[in-house]
Design a protein around this motif. Structure first.
Motif, PDB file in Angstrom:
ATOM      1  N   VAL A  20       0.839  -1.203   0.000  1.00  0.00           N
ATOM      2  CA  VAL A  20       0.000   0.000   0.000  1.00  0.00           C
ATOM      3  C   VAL A  20       0.873   1.252   0.000  1.00  0.00           C
ATOM      4  CG1 VAL A  20      -1.842   1.245   1.210  1.00  0.00           C
ATOM      5  CG2 VAL A  20      -1.771  -1.271   1.279  1.00  0.00           C
ATOM      6  N   ALA A  21       0.589   2.179  -0.911  1.00  0.00           N
ATOM      7  CA  ALA A  21       1.265   3.483  -0.924  1.00  0.00           C
ATOM      8  C   ALA A  21       0.390   4.463  -0.151  1.00  0.00           C
ATOM      9  CB  ALA A  21       1.471   3.960  -2.353  1.00  0.00           C
ATOM     10  N   LEU A  22       0.876   4.889   1.020  1.00  0.00           N
ATOM     11  CA  LEU A  22       0.102   5.783   1.889  1.00  0.00           C
ATOM     12  C   LEU A  22       0.060   7.201   1.330  1.00  0.00           C
ATOM     13  CD1 LEU A  22       1.476   4.623   5.365  1.00  0.00           C
ATOM     14  CD2 LEU A  22      -0.727   4.022   4.331  1.00  0.00           C
TER      15      LEU A  22
ATOM     16  N   ASP B 150       1.093  10.330  10.716  1.00  0.00           N
ATOM     17  CA  ASP B 150       0.683   9.407  11.772  1.00  0.00           C
ATOM     18  C   ASP B 150       0.130   8.095  11.233  1.00  0.00           C
ATOM     19  OD1 ASP B 150       1.355  11.302  13.673  1.00  0.00           O
ATOM     20  OD2 ASP B 150      -0.626  12.229  13.642  1.00  0.00           O
ATOM     21  N   CYS B 151       0.118   7.909   9.929  1.00  0.00           N
ATOM     22  CA  CYS B 151      -0.453   6.691   9.340  1.00  0.00           C
ATOM     23  C   CYS B 151       0.561   5.558   9.437  1.00  0.00           C
ATOM     24  CB  CYS B 151      -0.839   6.928   7.889  1.00  0.00           C
ATOM     25  SG  CYS B 151      -2.137   8.168   7.708  1.00  0.00           S
TER      26      CYS B 151
ATOM     27  N   TYR C 231      -8.203   1.023   3.521  1.00  0.00           N
ATOM     28  CA  TYR C 231      -8.424   2.325   4.177  1.00  0.00           C
ATOM     29  C   TYR C 231      -7.193   2.697   4.994  1.00  0.00           C
ATOM     30  CZ  TYR C 231     -13.328   1.415   3.035  1.00  0.00           C
ATOM     31  OH  TYR C 231     -14.497   1.135   2.369  1.00  0.00           O
ATOM     32  N   THR C 232      -6.816   3.968   4.916  1.00  0.00           N
ATOM     33  CA  THR C 232      -5.694   4.462   5.722  1.00  0.00           C
ATOM     34  C   THR C 232      -6.138   4.655   7.161  1.00  0.00           C
ATOM     35  OG1 THR C 232      -4.938   5.663   3.783  1.00  0.00           O
ATOM     36  CG2 THR C 232      -3.925   6.244   5.881  1.00  0.00           C
ATOM     37  N   GLN C 233      -5.264   4.293   8.101  1.00  0.00           N
ATOM     38  CA  GLN C 233      -5.559   4.467   9.522  1.00  0.00           C
ATOM     39  C   GLN C 233      -4.490   5.347  10.150  1.00  0.00           C
ATOM     40  OE1 GLN C 233      -5.287   1.005  12.211  1.00  0.00           O
ATOM     41  NE2 GLN C 233      -7.322   1.516  12.924  1.00  0.00           N
TER      42      GLN C 233
ATOM     43  N   GLY D  31      -5.910   6.936  15.246  1.00  0.00           N
ATOM     44  CA  GLY D  31      -7.126   6.295  15.736  1.00  0.00           C
ATOM     45  C   GLY D  31      -8.347   6.453  14.861  1.00  0.00           C
ATOM     46  N   VAL D  32      -8.222   7.084  13.706  1.00  0.00           N
ATOM     47  CA  VAL D  32      -9.366   7.245  12.794  1.00  0.00           C
ATOM     48  C   VAL D  32      -8.981   6.731  11.409  1.00  0.00           C
ATOM     49  CG1 VAL D  32     -10.413   9.187  14.010  1.00  0.00           C
ATOM     50  CG2 VAL D  32      -8.660   9.615  12.292  1.00  0.00           C
ATOM     51  N   ASN D  33     -10.004   6.354  10.616  1.00  0.00           N
ATOM     52  CA  ASN D  33      -9.772   5.797   9.281  1.00  0.00           C
ATOM     53  C   ASN D  33     -10.191   6.793   8.200  1.00  0.00           C
ATOM     54  OD1 ASN D  33      -9.205   3.498  10.784  1.00  0.00           O
ATOM     55  ND2 ASN D  33     -11.276   2.687  10.520  1.00  0.00           N
TER      56      ASN D  33
END
Length: 295
Positions: A127-129, A135-136, A177-179, A182-184
């Motif tokens: 996965v390419a963020l 923070d991911c 989904y990126t995380q 604490g949120v997506n």
């Protein structure tokens, strides 16, 4: 007349003078001075202080002063000041901060998702963020067989995200989904990946001629589109694909072989353009030439 004059005048004057002076002055001064001084001065003067001070001072000072001061002073300040300040400050700050910081931290979806490897039971994604997400550190993958609405979920590292316990020879749709913090991310990046098919579970030679060998295959678990047979012998090296999978135990006819030659056959399963990572092999020989007798 003669009887009255001599008796009254002389005796009165002589008796009064001597008796008053010596008796009153010396005894009165000696007795009065010591009695009056010690009684009044014990509180103020030195003699009285030595006797009276040890008894009166030690008893009054320790009993009255320490208890009164120690009990009153510590009780008042700690009870009123600390509780009021500590309770008010923490209640206001935590309630306001979390609400403000949550919304800006929503990360963007991954820039790209690709399948880097697969087995008959797993698919590995890279996965390419997004570039603006410091923070991911992980991604959430939701997946299901292509066309199926029942989805499972898995959390993994973006550099090597392996989804396991999949069915062999099956294609899956992956939504990543990126995380971060604490949120997506609200949106996901989709890709499709397929597992490798299972190898055949058995292989048997069911017929032989001078130029052919017939093989019967028992397929493994999962989906499949056909088989590839790799064979060699007598200077021949070749491959043949078979796509007829209508039978539970399909037969594979390998022809154009050299008579009387031993061949090695390796059978691979095909599915979704992929091939099983292992094969099932066997050896078989073609028949020799027969002599013809004429009468």
């Amino acid at each position: 007349m003669p009887t009255t004059s001599p008796t009254t005048a002389p005796p009165t004057t002589a008796t009064t003078k001597p008796t008053a002076s010596p008796t009153t002055a010396p005894p009165n001064t000696a007795t009065t001075t010591p009695t009056t001084m010690p009684t009044t001065s014990p509180t103020t003067a030195p003699p009285t202080t030595a006797t009276t001070t040890p008894t009166t001072m030690p008893t009054t000072s320790p009993t009255t002063a320490p208890p009164t001061t120690a009990t009153t002073t510590p009780t008042a300040p700690p009870t009123t000041a600390p509780p009021t300040t500590a309770t008010t400050t923490p209640t206001t700050m935590p309630t306001t901060s979390p609400t403000t910081t949550t919304t800006p931290n929503l990360p963007e979806p991954p820039r790209e998702v690709s399948v880097t490897s697969q087995t008959s039971e797993s698919v590995t994604l890279t996965v390419a963020l997004p570039t603006d997400c410091d923070d991911c550190g992980s991604v959430i993958v939701k997946y299901s067989p292509t066309g199926d609405t029942t989805r499972k979920s898995s959390t993994c590292h973006p550099q090597s995200c392996t989804i396991e316990s999949l069915s062999a020879g099956t294609c899956y749709t992956f939504s990543v989904y990126t995380q971060g913090s604490g949120v997506n991310s609200t949106a996901g990046t989709n890709t499709t990946g397929c597992t490798l098919p299972s190898r055949p579970t058995s292989l048997a030679v069911t017929n032989r001629t001078m130029a052919s060998v017939t093989l019967t295959v028992t397929p493994g678990d999962g989906g499949l589109d056909g088989y590839r047979v790799s064979y060699n012998g007598g200077g021949i090296y070749d491959n043949r694909n078979f796509t007829d999978t209508s039978s539970d135990t399909p037969t594979l006819l390998i022809s154009s072989l050299t008579p009387g030659t031993t061949f090695t056959f390796n059978v691979f399963t095909l599915a979704n353009g992929l091939e099983s990572e292992d094969n099932y092999g066997t050896q078989a020989s073609t028949s020799e030439c027969f002599e013809i007798y004429y009468k």
